[in-house]
Design a protein around this motif. Sequence first.
Motif, short mmCIF file in Angstrom:
data_model
loop_
_atom_site.label_atom_id
_atom_site.label_comp_id
_atom_site.label_asym_id
_atom_site.label_seq_id
_atom_site.Cartn_x
_atom_site.Cartn_y
_atom_site.Cartn_z
N LYS A 234 -48.47 25.82 -46.50
CA LYS A 234 -49.21 25.18 -45.42
C LYS A 234 -49.31 23.68 -45.63
O LYS A 234 -49.20 22.90 -44.68
CB LYS A 234 -50.60 25.80 -45.30
N ALA A 235 -49.53 23.26 -46.88
CA ALA A 235 -49.61 21.84 -47.19
C ALA A 235 -48.28 21.14 -46.92
O ALA A 235 -48.24 20.03 -46.38
CB ALA A 235 -50.03 21.64 -48.64
N ALA A 236 -47.18 21.80 -47.29
CA ALA A 236 -45.85 21.23 -47.06
C ALA A 236 -45.60 21.04 -45.57
O ALA A 236 -45.08 20.00 -45.14
CB ALA A 236 -44.78 22.13 -47.67
N MET A 237 -45.97 22.04 -44.78
CA MET A 237 -45.76 21.96 -43.34
C MET A 237 -46.63 20.87 -42.72
O MET A 237 -46.20 20.12 -41.84
CB MET A 237 -46.05 23.31 -42.70
N ARG A 238 -47.87 20.78 -43.21
CA ARG A 238 -48.78 19.76 -42.68
C ARG A 238 -48.30 18.36 -43.06
O ARG A 238 -48.29 17.45 -42.23
CB ARG A 238 -50.19 20.00 -43.22
N ALA A 239 -47.89 18.18 -44.32
CA ALA A 239 -47.44 16.87 -44.77
C ALA A 239 -46.20 16.41 -44.00
O ALA A 239 -46.04 15.23 -43.71
CB ALA A 239 -47.13 16.92 -46.27
N LEU A 240 -45.34 17.36 -43.65
CA LEU A 240 -44.11 17.02 -42.94
C LEU A 240 -44.39 16.50 -41.54
O LEU A 240 -43.63 15.72 -40.99
CB LEU A 240 -43.18 18.24 -42.88
N THR A 241 -45.51 16.94 -40.94
CA THR A 241 -45.85 16.42 -39.61
C THR A 241 -46.29 14.96 -39.69
O THR A 241 -46.16 14.22 -38.72
CB THR A 241 -46.97 17.25 -38.96
N VAL A 242 -46.83 14.56 -40.86
CA VAL A 242 -47.24 13.17 -41.05
C VAL A 242 -46.04 12.31 -41.44
O VAL A 242 -45.85 11.21 -40.93
CB VAL A 242 -48.33 13.07 -42.14
N ASN A 243 -45.22 12.84 -42.33
CA ASN A 243 -44.03 12.11 -42.78
C ASN A 243 -42.80 13.01 -42.66
O ASN A 243 -42.49 13.77 -43.57
CB ASN A 243 -44.21 11.66 -44.24
N PRO A 244 -42.10 12.93 -41.52
CA PRO A 244 -40.92 13.79 -41.30
C PRO A 244 -39.80 13.57 -42.32
O PRO A 244 -38.90 14.40 -42.42
CB PRO A 244 -40.46 13.40 -39.89
N ASP A 245 -39.85 12.46 -43.06
CA ASP A 245 -38.80 12.17 -44.05
C ASP A 245 -39.19 12.62 -45.45
O ASP A 245 -38.50 12.28 -46.42
CB ASP A 245 -38.51 10.67 -44.06
N LEU A 246 -40.27 13.38 -45.56
CA LEU A 246 -40.73 13.84 -46.86
C LEU A 246 -39.63 14.63 -47.57
O LEU A 246 -39.04 15.54 -46.99
CB LEU A 246 -41.97 14.72 -46.68
N GLU A 247 -39.38 14.31 -48.83
CA GLU A 247 -38.27 14.93 -49.56
C GLU A 247 -38.73 15.71 -50.79
O GLU A 247 -37.94 16.00 -51.69
CB GLU A 247 -37.27 13.85 -49.98
N PHE A 248 -40.00 16.09 -50.84
CA PHE A 248 -40.52 16.82 -51.99
C PHE A 248 -39.86 18.19 -52.09
O PHE A 248 -39.62 18.85 -51.09
CB PHE A 248 -42.04 16.98 -51.84
N VAL A 249 -39.57 18.61 -53.34
CA VAL A 249 -38.88 19.87 -53.59
C VAL A 249 -39.70 20.73 -54.54
O VAL A 249 -40.22 20.24 -55.54
CB VAL A 249 -37.48 19.61 -54.19
#
Length: 452
Positions: A234-249
């Motif tokens: 859920k955190a990954a999905m939420r963070a991606l809405t703020v920063n669509p270029d997020l590259e965390f793995v």
Amino acid sequence: MQIGKTKEDVFEVLADAIHKYKKNKRRFPIIDKIADELVQYEVNTRYIREIFDNPEEELPKQDQRLVCLFMESFSQLSGIKGIDPTIYYTPDEIKSCRLYSGAIEREEVLTLPYTFQNATQLTHNTYLVQISCKEITQLSDGQVLHYNLETQREPRHVKRIEGIRKIPRVYYQNIAEMTELLLEDKLVPSTLVFNAAVGTSDEGTELNYNPRERTLTVNKGTILDNLDGYHRQKAAMRALTVNPDLEFVFPLIIGNYTVSEARHYVGQLGKATPISESRVQELIAEKHSAEIIRQLELDSDLKNRISRTEENIHNTSYLVYYSTLADAIDNNFSPKSKLEATKISKNLVEFFNYLIGSFPEEFIINVNETRERSYINRDFMFAGYVKLAKRMFDENIELDNIEKIIKSIDFNKNTSPFKEGTLYKKAPKRVIEHTEDYFAELDLRKIIEEME
């Protein structure tokens, strides 16, 4: 519909309620909560996000059974009056909504078969791969990634119109904190565990491993259950809405278990040694500047202009590195509490809106062309701008004077008083300190008087 009510009435009151809810800058965690309540109907979380972002356009597009289910959950969770579905829908219509299944739409969005690269076989039915935040979101939106209430620990029981319903037990504060850490690139990678549920594949086997190519393919029809890592998902999905270029793995273990094996696995996780809350807070304590920058990203003209990596921002639309901004905020404002951080956030949002809005050519329209001849939009200059903001607030100088102050400064690369900072990477500390010193020594009231 109930006598005198129409679908258009539903769209109108629901859209008004959503806008009312969003006026208080609230969006999360209610989207996650609604998704969790509707998990049994396999509702695509993407639809919920789209409805919240643009209700007038999206509500008429959706299956009306989904609209009814969404309305019920939103009414219960938001407490807003006038959107109880029983006002608009007949009992038979509400009963029909219970038959809705998002799985019917799966053929349009299904992402399987999907192949993971660089896979390692751990046991005969367990594999180790990597998964990005984008992949997590795509698999979730594609109705491939699920939360199986039969294998998870302690679901919540809530009372709804149709009776008692089981939903995931979610700790939204944990999701919010992990989201912040993801956006700051400070979350320590920890292993997620998915289960390719035995018996769900359309092709007989759920997983195909190629040891020569080191690939792991999840076959069509397979249901991936999240056994461990739902909050991180859920955190990954939420963070991606703020920063669509997020590259965390994340590291990811994919197993191929039966329901009983999956339950046993989750049971083993439940025996892990707990850590006291005080120790957890000590371990993950973060600067309040993180919340300030989050608000700048959400509410100011710096949105999508703060780089969270140290990679070269030349020839990009980024204006400042996250670390530059965070250090400047800590050095100048030193927020000691969330309340103080909230007040500082409001002031800095207003300051940067004035600054960038007064010079759109340099900060928005022709960013890279400006960089070739001027220091005005260079990363290190933002350390000076934060210093200027602090002084203006402390000295009670109106923000509409920003344009006069900035116009009085020589930013030309050939004649500027600022020390050279390389164009291709973050400027060294000495350049940033020199810039802060320059803004600290400005006679602001004299400048404003002379620029009248």
